[in-house]
Design a protein around this motif. Structure first.
Motif, PDB file in Angstrom:
ATOM      1  N   ILE A  10       7.198  -1.568   6.705  1.00 40.48           N
ATOM      2  CA  ILE A  10       5.926  -2.136   6.809  1.00 40.48           C
ATOM      3  C   ILE A  10       4.735  -1.212   6.367  1.00 40.48           C
ATOM      4  CG2 ILE A  10       4.367  -3.249   8.478  1.00 40.48           C
ATOM      5  CD1 ILE A  10       6.777  -3.915  10.063  1.00 40.48           C
ATOM      6  N   LYS A  11       4.135  -1.379   5.311  1.00 38.54           N
ATOM      7  CA  LYS A  11       3.491  -0.432   4.521  1.00 38.54           C
ATOM      8  C   LYS A  11       1.843  -0.749   4.770  1.00 38.54           C
ATOM      9  CE  LYS A  11       6.478   0.642   0.845  1.00 38.54           C
ATOM     10  NZ  LYS A  11       6.672   0.596  -0.729  1.00 38.54           N
ATOM     11  N   GLY A  12       1.310   0.387   5.420  1.00 45.45           N
ATOM     12  CA  GLY A  12      -0.254   0.242   5.367  1.00 45.45           C
ATOM     13  C   GLY A  12      -0.629   0.001   6.843  1.00 45.45           C
ATOM     14  N   LYS A  13      -1.683   0.603   7.606  1.00 46.47           N
ATOM     15  CA  LYS A  13      -1.941   0.725   8.783  1.00 46.47           C
ATOM     16  C   LYS A  13      -2.327  -0.843   9.428  1.00 46.47           C
ATOM     17  CE  LYS A  13      -5.114   2.459  12.190  1.00 46.47           C
ATOM     18  NZ  LYS A  13      -6.492   3.443  12.334  1.00 46.47           N
ATOM     19  N   GLU A  14      -2.916  -1.413   8.379  1.00 47.46           N
ATOM     20  CA  GLU A  14      -3.352  -2.907   8.888  1.00 47.46           C
ATOM     21  C   GLU A  14      -2.174  -3.788   9.109  1.00 47.46           C
ATOM     22  OE1 GLU A  14      -6.474  -4.404   9.697  1.00 47.46           O
ATOM     23  OE2 GLU A  14      -7.093  -2.441   9.586  1.00 47.46           O
ATOM     24  N   ALA A  15      -1.280  -3.821   8.188  1.00 48.66           N
ATOM     25  CA  ALA A  15      -0.323  -4.510   8.281  1.00 48.66           C
ATOM     26  C   ALA A  15       0.671  -4.167   9.799  1.00 48.66           C
ATOM     27  CB  ALA A  15       0.883  -4.293   7.094  1.00 48.66           C
ATOM     28  N   VAL A  16       0.730  -2.864  10.054  1.00 44.41           N
ATOM     29  CA  VAL A  16       1.364  -2.347  11.127  1.00 44.41           C
ATOM     30  C   VAL A  16       0.703  -2.901  12.435  1.00 44.41           C
ATOM     31  CG1 VAL A  16       2.172  -0.352  12.530  1.00 44.41           C
ATOM     32  CG2 VAL A  16       2.471  -0.335  10.235  1.00 44.41           C
ATOM     33  N   LEU A  17      -0.497  -2.777  12.355  1.00 45.63           N
ATOM     34  CA  LEU A  17      -1.322  -3.516  13.455  1.00 45.63           C
ATOM     35  C   LEU A  17      -1.194  -4.984  13.567  1.00 45.63           C
ATOM     36  CD1 LEU A  17      -4.511  -1.439  13.234  1.00 45.63           C
ATOM     37  CD2 LEU A  17      -2.846  -1.096  14.834  1.00 45.63           C
ATOM     38  N   ASP A  18      -1.342  -5.866  12.655  1.00 48.92           N
ATOM     39  CA  ASP A  18      -1.063  -7.243  12.489  1.00 48.92           C
ATOM     40  C   ASP A  18       0.343  -7.509  13.411  1.00 48.92           C
ATOM     41  OD1 ASP A  18      -3.217  -7.635  11.373  1.00 48.92           O
ATOM     42  OD2 ASP A  18      -2.441  -7.831   9.473  1.00 48.92           O
ATOM     43  N   GLN A  20       2.094  -5.686  15.428  1.00 47.68           N
ATOM     44  CA  GLN A  20       1.773  -5.590  16.965  1.00 47.68           C
ATOM     45  C   GLN A  20       0.965  -6.640  17.573  1.00 47.68           C
ATOM     46  OE1 GLN A  20       0.522  -1.494  18.101  1.00 47.68           O
ATOM     47  NE2 GLN A  20       0.966  -0.563  15.991  1.00 47.68           N
ATOM     48  N   ASP A  21      -0.030  -7.078  16.947  1.00 48.26           N
ATOM     49  CA  ASP A  21      -0.741  -8.093  17.578  1.00 48.26           C
ATOM     50  C   ASP A  21       0.014  -9.441  17.995  1.00 48.26           C
ATOM     51  OD1 ASP A  21      -3.126  -6.590  18.055  1.00 48.26           O
ATOM     52  OD2 ASP A  21      -3.973  -7.128  16.185  1.00 48.26           O
ATOM     53  N   TYR A  22       0.980  -9.496  16.528  1.00 47.49           N
ATOM     54  CA  TYR A  22       1.511 -10.851  16.540  1.00 47.49           C
ATOM     55  C   TYR A  22       2.732 -10.598  17.807  1.00 47.49           C
ATOM     56  CZ  TYR A  22       5.345 -14.013  15.253  1.00 47.49           C
ATOM     57  OH  TYR A  22       6.368 -15.247  15.333  1.00 47.49           O
ATOM     58  N   LEU A  23       3.355  -9.346  18.032  1.00 44.72           N
ATOM     59  CA  LEU A  23       4.424  -9.239  19.070  1.00 44.72           C
ATOM     60  C   LEU A  23       3.761  -9.181  20.264  1.00 44.72           C
ATOM     61  CD1 LEU A  23       6.349  -6.705  17.170  1.00 44.72           C
ATOM     62  CD2 LEU A  23       7.073  -9.010  17.502  1.00 44.72           C
ATOM     63  N   LYS A  24       2.649  -8.826  20.482  1.00 41.79           N
ATOM     64  CA  LYS A  24       2.015  -8.957  21.877  1.00 41.79           C
ATOM     65  C   LYS A  24       2.030 -10.544  22.449  1.00 41.79           C
ATOM     66  CE  LYS A  24      -1.267  -5.058  21.734  1.00 41.79           C
ATOM     67  NZ  LYS A  24      -2.664  -4.325  21.573  1.00 41.79           N
ATOM     68  N   CYS A  25       1.946 -11.365  21.525  1.00 38.66           N
ATOM     69  CA  CYS A  25       1.858 -12.839  21.879  1.00 38.66           C
ATOM     70  C   CYS A  25       3.438 -13.106  22.211  1.00 38.66           C
ATOM     71  CB  CYS A  25       1.361 -13.651  20.571  1.00 38.66           C
ATOM     72  SG  CYS A  25      -0.334 -13.329  20.386  1.00 38.66           S
ATOM     73  N   VAL A  32       6.591  -3.538  22.875  1.00 35.72           N
ATOM     74  CA  VAL A  32       6.788  -2.056  23.265  1.00 35.72           C
ATOM     75  C   VAL A  32       7.897  -1.539  22.313  1.00 35.72           C
ATOM     76  CG1 VAL A  32       7.656  -0.491  25.012  1.00 35.72           C
ATOM     77  CG2 VAL A  32       5.729  -2.220  25.576  1.00 35.72           C
ATOM     78  N   LEU A  33       9.013  -2.394  22.198  1.00 38.46           N
ATOM     79  CA  LEU A  33      10.228  -1.986  21.185  1.00 38.46           C
ATOM     80  C   LEU A  33       9.866  -1.799  20.083  1.00 38.46           C
ATOM     81  CD1 LEU A  33      13.514  -3.767  21.397  1.00 38.46           C
ATOM     82  CD2 LEU A  33      12.700  -2.906  19.096  1.00 38.46           C
ATOM     83  N   PHE A  34       8.867  -2.375  19.310  1.00 39.44           N
ATOM     84  CA  PHE A  34       8.385  -2.033  17.823  1.00 39.44           C
ATOM     85  C   PHE A  34       7.690  -0.873  17.926  1.00 39.44           C
ATOM     86  CE2 PHE A  34       4.970  -2.676  14.646  1.00 39.44           C
ATOM     87  CZ  PHE A  34       5.871  -2.825  13.625  1.00 39.44           C
ATOM     88  N   ALA A 133       8.093 -12.183  12.498  1.00 40.89           N
ATOM     89  CA  ALA A 133       6.729 -11.441  12.525  1.00 40.89           C
ATOM     90  C   ALA A 133       6.242 -11.094  11.132  1.00 40.89           C
ATOM     91  CB  ALA A 133       6.830 -10.087  13.288  1.00 40.89           C
ATOM     92  N   GLY A 134       7.180 -10.746  10.367  1.00 35.39           N
ATOM     93  CA  GLY A 134       7.136 -10.471   8.835  1.00 35.39           C
ATOM     94  C   GLY A 134       6.674 -11.527   8.299  1.00 35.39           C
ATOM     95  N   GLU A 135       7.239 -12.900   8.305  1.00 34.62           N
ATOM     96  CA  GLU A 135       7.046 -13.972   7.590  1.00 34.62           C
ATOM     97  C   GLU A 135       5.678 -14.279   7.983  1.00 34.62           C
ATOM     98  OE1 GLU A 135      10.197 -16.286   8.870  1.00 34.62           O
ATOM     99  OE2 GLU A 135      11.688 -15.637   7.016  1.00 34.62           O
TER     100      GLU A 135
END
Length: 202
Positions: A10-18, A20-25, A32-34, A133-135
Motif C-alpha cells: 500500500i503506497k503512500g501515507k494517505e492510502a495507509v491511513l485510509d 486504517q480508518d476503514y479497519l477501525k470500522c 491493530v493487526l494491520f 479494505a483495498g477494494e
C-alpha cells in the motif's frame, strides 16, 4: 492455470491511513493487526500465532523478536527456514498495543478468531479482510502479505531508496531478492513500456 499475482504494497501515507480508518470500522482486532503488520514487517503467518504474553515481553524490552518461518519448496521437498528478526517497538504502536491487551489473559491469542474461544485468526481471513479494505479504495492485489510489503516499501522511500537497508530489515539473503520483492524491476519495465505510447498516434 493463471499465475497468482503477487501482493502489492500500500503506497503512500494517505492510502495507509485510509485503510486504517476503514479497519477501525470493521473492528479493533483488524485495525491493530494491520498496524502491527505495517510497523514491524513480520509475516502474517507469524503475527497470527502471537499470544498476549509475547506482546507483554516485547513491550517490556522495547523490541519484537519473532522467529520467522518461511515455507520453501525445493524439488517437491517442503522445509521450514526459521530465523529471528528484531524490530523496535515504536512509540505509537506501543500505546496502541497497551490499550489493546488491557484485560486480556496472557495465554490468549492476540488476534482471536470470531469462530471460537482462544482460536487464532487464519491468514486467509486476514487476506479476505485486507482485500475488502483495498477494494474500498480501488487498490488491487491487497492481501495479508501486503502488510509486510507496505513496511518494506515505506522503509525504502523513507531511507531515500537504500535497498541494502531494506534487505537487512527484512532479513533477505540478497539484494536481488529484495528488488524482486519490492517489484522494482517490474515498476521500471512498466514505466518504460508506457513511454511507448508516444509512438502511437490515435
Amino acid at each position: 492455470m493463471a499465475k497468482k499475482k503477487p501482493a502489492n504494497p500500500i503506497k503512500g501515507k494517505e492510502a495507509v491511513l485510509d485503510i486504517q480508518d476503514y479497519l477501525k470500522c470493521t473492528g479493533q482486532r483488524d485495525y491493530v493487526l494491520f498496524v502491527l503488520g505495517i510497523a514491524t514487517g513480520y509475516r502474517a503467518g507469524d503475527i497470527v500465532k502471537l499470544k498476549v504474553r509475547d506482546i507483554k515481553a516485547s513491550l517490556e524490552n522495547g523490541y519484537f523478536e519473532i522467529l520467522e518461518g518461511k515455507k520453501v519448496n525445493s524439488k517437491n521437498i517442503r522445509k521450514e527456514n526459521i530465523k529471528p528478526r528484531i524490530v523496535k517497538v515504536i512509540k505509537n504502536l506501543e500505546i496502541l498495543l497497551r490499550k489493546y491487551i488491557k484485560g486480556k489473559k496472557d495465554y490468549e491469542y492476540l488476534f482471536q478468531s470470531r469462530k471460537g474461544k482462544n482460536r487464532s485468526i487464519h491468514v486467509s481471513t486476514v487476506s479476505r479482510i485486507l482485500k475488502a479494505a483495498g477494494e474500498e479504495f480501488g487498490l488491487k492485489n491487497i492481501t495479508a502479505h501486503s502488510m509486510r510489503k507496505t513496511f518494506a516499501y515505506s522503509i525504502y522511500v523513507e531511507s531515500e531508496y537504500d535497498i541494502t537497508l531494506v534487505k537487512e530489515m527484512l532479513g533477505h539473503g540478497s539484494i536481488e531478492e529484495t528488488k524482486c520483492y519490492l517489484g522494482l524491476d517490474r515498476e521500471t519495465y512498466d514505466k518504460y513500456s508506457d513511454s511507448l505510447n508516444d509512438l502511437i498516434r490515435l
